[in-house]
Design a protein around this motif. Structure first.
Motif, PDB file in Angstrom:
ATOM      1  N   ALA A   1      10.654  13.092   9.681  1.00  0.00           N
ATOM      2  CA  ALA A   1      10.530  12.326  10.153  1.00  0.00           C
ATOM      3  C   ALA A   1       9.870  11.083  10.214  1.00  0.00           C
ATOM      4  O   ALA A   1       8.834  10.870  10.037  1.00  0.00           O
ATOM      5  CB  ALA A   1      11.574  12.423  11.137  1.00  0.00           C
ATOM      6  N   PRO A   2      10.392   9.783  10.139  1.00  0.00           N
ATOM      7  CA  PRO A   2       9.106   9.054   9.713  1.00  0.00           C
ATOM      8  C   PRO A   2       8.667   8.525  11.525  1.00  0.00           C
ATOM      9  O   PRO A   2       9.375   8.959  12.588  1.00  0.00           O
ATOM     10  CB  PRO A   2      10.266   7.339   9.718  1.00  0.00           C
ATOM     11  CG  PRO A   2      11.209   7.883  10.058  1.00  0.00           C
ATOM     12  CD  PRO A   2      11.469   9.323   9.751  1.00  0.00           C
ATOM     13  N   PRO A   3       7.533   7.379  10.898  1.00  0.00           N
ATOM     14  CA  PRO A   3       6.756   7.731  12.890  1.00  0.00           C
ATOM     15  C   PRO A   3       7.316   6.692  13.224  1.00  0.00           C
ATOM     16  O   PRO A   3       8.529   5.438  12.276  1.00  0.00           O
ATOM     17  CB  PRO A   3       5.048   7.256  11.945  1.00  0.00           C
ATOM     18  CG  PRO A   3       5.620   6.451  11.016  1.00  0.00           C
ATOM     19  CD  PRO A   3       6.899   7.415  10.253  1.00  0.00           C
TER      20      PRO A   3
ATOM     21  N   ARG B   1       4.970   8.339   3.465  1.00  0.00           N
ATOM     22  CA  ARG B   1       3.983   9.653   3.513  1.00  0.00           C
ATOM     23  C   ARG B   1       4.810  10.926   3.694  1.00  0.00           C
ATOM     24  O   ARG B   1       5.308  12.262   3.325  1.00  0.00           O
ATOM     25  CB  ARG B   1       2.627  10.018   4.243  1.00  0.00           C
ATOM     26  CG  ARG B   1       1.412   9.248   2.661  1.00  0.00           C
ATOM     27  CD  ARG B   1       0.248   9.276   3.977  1.00  0.00           C
ATOM     28  NE  ARG B   1      -1.072   8.853   2.917  1.00  0.00           N
ATOM     29  CZ  ARG B   1      -1.785   8.863   3.852  1.00  0.00           C
ATOM     30  NH1 ARG B   1      -2.476   9.351   5.069  1.00  0.00           N
ATOM     31  NH2 ARG B   1      -2.710   8.636   2.990  1.00  0.00           N
ATOM     32  N   ALA B   2       5.900  10.138   4.912  1.00  0.00           N
ATOM     33  CA  ALA B   2       6.375  10.966   6.010  1.00  0.00           C
ATOM     34  C   ALA B   2       8.030  11.439   5.037  1.00  0.00           C
ATOM     35  O   ALA B   2       8.259  12.700   4.661  1.00  0.00           O
ATOM     36  CB  ALA B   2       7.362  10.631   7.245  1.00  0.00           C
ATOM     37  N   ALA B   3       8.413  10.314   4.269  1.00  0.00           N
ATOM     38  CA  ALA B   3       9.703   9.776   3.327  1.00  0.00           C
ATOM     39  C   ALA B   3       9.044  11.333   1.732  1.00  0.00           C
ATOM     40  O   ALA B   3      10.058  11.942   1.737  1.00  0.00           O
ATOM     41  CB  ALA B   3      10.135   8.465   2.525  1.00  0.00           C
TER      42      ALA B   3
END
Length: 52
Positions: free
Chosen positions: A20-22, A13-15
């Protein structure tokens, strides 16, 4: 859903949103435990029984 699957979904979802990735699972565990221990010590110091 386990923690690895949740992390993969959050990373996806972040991508998709360009964010930024978690952090990886367990990255901040040591800091959380230190903070908890500090809060317990402060609480214990403030709630000591009165001396007779």
């Amino acid at each position: 859903m386990d923690i690895v699957q949740q992390h993969m979904l959050d990373s996806y979802r972040a991508a998709r949103h360009g964010e930024a990735p978690p952090p990886l699972p367990g990255t901040h565990d040591r800091d959380v435990l230190r903070g908890l221990r500090r809060r317990i010590r402060v609480w214990a110091a403030a709630h000591r029984p009165p001396y007779a």
